[in-house]
Design a protein around this motif. Structure first.
Motif, PDB file in Angstrom:
ATOM      1  N   ILE A  23       0.857  -1.184   0.000  1.00 58.89           N
ATOM      2  CA  ILE A  23       0.000   0.000   0.000  1.00 58.89           C
ATOM      3  C   ILE A  23       0.896   1.238   0.000  1.00 58.89           C
ATOM      4  O   ILE A  23       1.892   1.287   0.723  1.00 58.89           O
ATOM      5  N   ALA A  24       0.531   2.219  -0.804  1.00 61.93           N
ATOM      6  CA  ALA A  24       1.213   3.515  -0.782  1.00 61.93           C
ATOM      7  C   ALA A  24       0.157   4.608  -0.794  1.00 61.93           C
ATOM      8  O   ALA A  24      -0.747   4.595  -1.631  1.00 61.93           O
ATOM      9  N   ASN A  25       0.249   5.520   0.158  1.00 61.01           N
ATOM     10  CA  ASN A  25      -0.611   6.705   0.213  1.00 61.01           C
ATOM     11  C   ASN A  25       0.270   7.915  -0.048  1.00 61.01           C
ATOM     12  O   ASN A  25       1.283   8.094   0.634  1.00 61.01           O
ATOM     13  N   PHE A  26      -0.124   8.744  -0.993  1.00 59.63           N
ATOM     14  CA  PHE A  26       0.675   9.924  -1.306  1.00 59.63           C
ATOM     15  C   PHE A  26      -0.191  10.955  -2.012  1.00 59.63           C
ATOM     16  O   PHE A  26      -1.299  10.656  -2.439  1.00 59.63           O
ATOM     17  N   GLY A  27       0.330  12.155  -2.125  1.00 61.68           N
ATOM     18  CA  GLY A  27      -0.364  13.227  -2.826  1.00 61.68           C
ATOM     19  C   GLY A  27      -0.847  14.295  -1.873  1.00 61.68           C
ATOM     20  O   GLY A  27      -1.374  13.987  -0.811  1.00 61.68           O
TER      21      GLY A  27
END
Length: 176
Positions: free
Chosen positions: A89-93
């Motif tokens: 999982i990657a959360n970014f922005g």
């Protein structure tokens, strides 16, 4: 399929903010220098239309200054990642938030790269590739090199389940 239990998302190494700021300052300096060259060219040639182009480059330089001062902190605060048993999982922005989940079975290869500024701050970047994509589907910036290597081994399933060390041929190295 039973959903995986939630896992604590990891933050990036704090030095990545410095790397991003340095990159933004370098870009700001390049655009500002080009704007100055254009202004000198406009003054010496008398071509007033060049001032408009110089102003655009000056505004871009100011945007990079803003990025160095403010945006990198927001970007760092937005970045989280986790490796679970069956997915990554990657959360970014900052403005457009992304939560990307990649099944581990789809990961074909993992690249670790580190530019000169990254290396000077003890950082690496981990890129995950899946079939059918020529670019990384997830690029995790700003991790310690030891963590990057641990992620590579984990994601490519090179780590034996019995806890022993991987064999040299399992990690892609050839025994001679």
């Amino acid at each position: 399929a039973v959903p995986e239990a939630p896992v604590a998302l990891r933050t990036l190494h704090s030095n990545v903010r410095r790397v991003w700021r340095i990159g933004a300052w370098i870009a700001a300096g390049a655009f500002a220098a080009f704007a100055i060259v254009l202004i000198v060219l406009a003054v010496t040639s008398g071509a007033r239309s060049i001032y408009v182009v110089a102003a655009v480059f000056g505004l871009i330089a100011l945007a990079f200054v803003w990025s160095a001062v403010q945006f990198t902190g927001w970007r760092y605060a937005a970045w989280r990642y986790a490796v679970r048993e069956h997915d990554v999982i990657a959360n970014f922005g900052v403005f457009w938030r992304t939560r990307r989940t990649i099944p581990r079975l789809r990961i074909q290869h993992v690249d670790i790269d580190s530019g000169p500024i990254d290396r000077s701050f003890g950082l690496a970047n981990v890129s995950l590739f899946t079939a059918g994509n020529i670019t990384a589907v997830i690029r995790i910036p700003g991790v310690a090199p030891e963590e990057a290597e641990r992620l590579r081994v984990l994601l490519l399933k090179l780590e034996p389940s019995d806890g022993s060390k991987p064999s040299p041929t399992a990690s892609g190295q050839h025994a001679h």
